[in-house]
Write a protein that holds these residues in place. Structure first.
Motif: not given
Length: 488
Positions: A281-290, A347-352, A423-431
């Motif tokens: 899940l983290l691999s997907l979350f970091f790439q597709d979500g963040l 979220g997207t603003g979280t420090s790596v 009209g734009r595809a964005i990541a659904n972080l809550p998922a």
């Protein structure tokens, strides 16, 4: 002459590293493989499924074959098959060839772990099992974290074929080292091969693995998926009945009558669901979500493995002999659950670097679970049943890992990880956040299961080497005094 403890540890660690890394490194290359062979992603997944089904088919035969020709021969033979098949995968000229070579690779991968674990626990007496587990946990934890990093580098800068070629030098080293330094071990004489047990367990595990792996993408209500899962479950149920009645079972399920092995097995299976599901899940979350690159995502997950390596030494040398497995595993699982909950706020603003620090801490929890479960699980298993127990041990870990990936895929798919806004595809972080909370829930369930583990049963593995040395150097003690000075 190299001691057998060192020889077995080196060969087994090398074998485990390439076998476990293969589970994550190939996933990074699937898109590139599809482009190479002009094949959709759904068809390319056959390279992963073929390997998993092959592993499931051949794990049950590992114990019998080890008793038949010896665990040394099975371990070296399986490494040779895995290494040769890895080279062939890299040379594949079509997807069909790749799938066929992956099936061959799965034959080696299915027998490496049970044969190696059998040799490891026969080389180390019970008092030193925790040391053996400290060795074992390093490749088990490092490989899945290193896989995405190495795979990302190869796919981006070289070619996808190197995700298979990378196994070759490791395999050749382990094979050459083992041929030179591994000695034969005494083993029970193999009984008549249990054909009914092999067919029901191998086909049952294979069908169930296929259904669980393909369910999230094909749909859980799809007829082929339902048929595979139902048929696999029925075959495994038949296997239980057959094996309990057999005089010489291929998988001696009576090993579950051992209280300590049964309780640690439950903990290990649930932990595998949470841990391998979380890594996926983290691999997907970091790439597709963040929106991190494959390389950035892999390097962010990698500190978890560093935490495992550091913590495993602390746990094995200091904490385990004094505390015992029950409380260590429960605490480690609660730490994993806490980390999963904490990551659900990212979220997207979280420090790596904050994410890396959190995952480094999670590595301490992982070490606190896997190391005690491996050390204590075999404490009350006799030498004659070590090969059977190691086969069952590895089968349930594999099933747990596959279940974790399938569970998390189903959760985020149901919640739609991508949504359309203006009209734009964005990541659904809550998922992804809900998926992390599911991981936390499984970890908590595993922590509750850990409370059933008996420290008293695991006492033979709870030895403090330094205190033992001081006692032996002191004046002669009574038998009772010596026992009190060497165990907790």
């Amino acid at each position: 002459m190299i001691s057998q403890k060192v020889a077995v540890s080196v060969v087994y660690a090398g074998a485990m590293f390439i076998a476990v890394m293969d589970q994550t490194i190939v996933n990074v290359a699937l898109a590139a493989i599809g482009r190479q062979f002009h094949t959709p992603a759904t068809a390319v997944s056959g390279a992963v499924i073929g390997y998993q089904v092959s592993v499931a088919l051949f794990i049950p035969a590992a114990a019998w074959l080890g008793d038949r020709i010896g665990p040394r021969q099975v371990l070296l033979g399986s490494i040779a098959v895995f290494t040769a098949a890895s080279a062939l995968c890299g040379l594949a000229g079509s997807l069909d060839e790749l799938v066929a070579f992956r099936v061959l690779q799965g034959i080696g991968g299915g027998m490496m772990a049970p044969a190696g674990l059998t040799m490891l626990f026969r080389a180390f007496p019970q008092a030193e099992r925790v040391r053996a587990s400290a060795i074992l946990v390093i490749p088990t934890a490092l490989a899945p974290a290193a896989g995405p990093v190495i795979g990302g580098l190869f796919v981006t800068d070289v070619t996808w074929r190197w995700v298979f070629y990378v196994n070759v030098p490791f395999g050749l080293f382990a094979l050459a080292f083992g041929a030179l330094f591994l000695a034969d071990q005494e083993h029970p004489a193999a009984r008549r091969f249990d054909v009914a047990g092999f067919l029901t367990s191998g086909l049952g595990l294979g069908l169930l693995m296929y259904g669980v792996s393909e369910g999230p993408s094909a749909g859980w209500t799809a007829a082929p998926i339902v048929a595979c899962i139902v048929a696999g479950a029925l075959l495994l149920a038949a296997m239980v009945v057959i094996e309990l009645r057999a005089t010489a079972p291929l998988l001696d399920l009576r090993v579950y009558a051992d209280r300590l092995f049964r309780s640690t097995s439950i903990v290990l299976t649930l932990t595998s669901v949470a841990f391998f599901g979380l890594l996926f899940l983290l691999s997907l979350f970091f790439q597709d979500g963040l929106h991190l690159s494959a390389l950035e995502a892999g390097s962010t997950i990698c500190p978890e493995a560093v935490g495992v390596i550091i913590a495993s030494q602390i746990v094995s040398r200091r904490i385990y002999p004094a505390v015992g497995p029950r409380r260590i595993m429960a605490a480690g699982l609660l730490l994993i659950a806490g980390v999963a909950v904490l990551l659900s706020f990212a979220g997207t603003g979280t420090s790596v670097w904050l994410l890396r620090a959190i995952l480094f801490v999670m590595g301490f929890g992982v070490a606190a679970v896997f190391l005690p479960s491996q050390a204590a699980g075999f404490a009350t298993i006799g030498a004659e049943r070590t090969s059977v127990a190691s086969t069952v041990f590895n089968a349930q870990r594999m099933i747990g890992g596959a279940t974790g990936v399938a569970l998390l895929t189903a959760v985020i798919s149901a919640l739609h990880p991508v949504r359309t806004v203006a009209g734009r595809a964005i990541a659904n972080l809550p998922a992804f956040h809900h998926g992390l909370l599911v991981c936390a829930g499984v970890a908590v369930a595993a922590a509750l299961a850990a409370l059933t583990v008996s420290d008293a049963d695991a006492a033979p593995t709870m030895i403090r080497p330094r205190r033992q040395t001081r006692v032996s150097a002191a004046a002669p003690l009574s038998a009772e005094g010596a026992a009190a000075g060497t165990t907790d």
